[in-house]
Design a protein around this motif. Structure first.
Motif: not given
Length: 87
Positions: A1-24
């Motif tokens: 069971m989670q402690d409801l007094n603490n803020t939980q961290y949720f990270k959304v997985q985004t599309d694989t970010e291209l590096k600037v070199k790959e963008v160019l």
């Protein structure tokens, strides 16, 4: 069971970010395929911030707009120095 007094961290997985070199790389190839001078067009975009300098072919315009212009300049300068000067 989670402690409801603490803020939980949720990270959304985004599309694989291209590096600037790959963008160019993608942008350069798209510009060549459409018959544009990639160097002139990319310089125009970097100097003005106007995305219409970049073709929408192969999603190049959308990709380049995801990178900050100063990051593009930094990547180009790093590659230039790496290829032209000895450390």
């Amino acid at each position: 069971m989670q402690d409801l007094n603490n803020t939980q961290y949720f990270k959304v997985q985004t599309d694989t970010e291209l590096k600037v070199k790959e963008v160019l790389d993608v942008v350069y190839k798209a510009m060549k395929e459409k018959g544009y001078d990639p160097v002139s067009q990319i310089v125009g975009y970097i100097m003005s911030g106007d995305p219409t300098y970049i073709t929408s072919h192969n999603n190049a315009r959308s990709l380049i707009m995801k990178a900050e212009r100063d990051e593009l300049v930094e990547e180009l300068l790093k590659e230039y120095i790496k290829n032209n000067f000895l450390d």
